[in-house]
Design a protein around this motif. Structure first.
Motif: not given
Ligand SMILES: [Cu+2]
Length: 137
Positions: A81-82, A116, A118-119, A122
């Protein structure tokens, strides 16, 4: 520099660079029938959907230039997921599962760096050009 949605061929990239501001005007004049060969290359890029693929933990293209009023759609091609988050907080997506999409219409010119959430490594950026200012009207 104008970043096209699809990876440009070397020939198309050179055309865009040579056109400069004229190329941007050509984007806005997409409906006009009289276009140079170089202008057609730019228009073809503009006619493509303003879509950013999220693949292999990266945004493609990482930087996308559009005119004001363009709706940009992100699509998650990853198995992970992103979640898209504008660094200035003007737009945020839900967590996107595989094949999920998120769209945002960019009304105001400017630069919109995003990550992103979550990350956070990115990163991407949307550059919105003022449509009215570039118009010949
Ligand atoms: Cu992500």
């Amino acid at each position: 520099m104008l970043t096209t949605i699809n990876p440009p061929t070397p020939r198309r990239r050179r055309s865009v660079l040579l056109l400069g501001a004229v190329g941007v005007t050509a984007l806005l004049a997409a409906a006009l029938p009289e276009l140079t060969a170089a202008g057609e290359a730019v228009v073809q890029a503009a006619a493509s959907p303003a879509t950013i693929d999220i693949d292999n933990f990266a945004f493609a293209p990482a930087t996308l230039t559009v005119t004001a009023g363009t709706s940009v759609t992100w699509k998650n091609e990853d198995d992970s997921p992103h979640r898209i988050g504008d660094k200035n907080g003007t737009f945020t997506s839900a967590a996107l599962d595989t094949d999920d999409t998120f769209s945002h219409t960019f009304s105001a010119p400017g630069e919109y760096p995003y990550i992103c959430t979550i990350h956070p490594y990115m990163v991407g950026k949307i550059v919105v050009k003022p449509a009215g200012k570039l118009s010949s009207n």
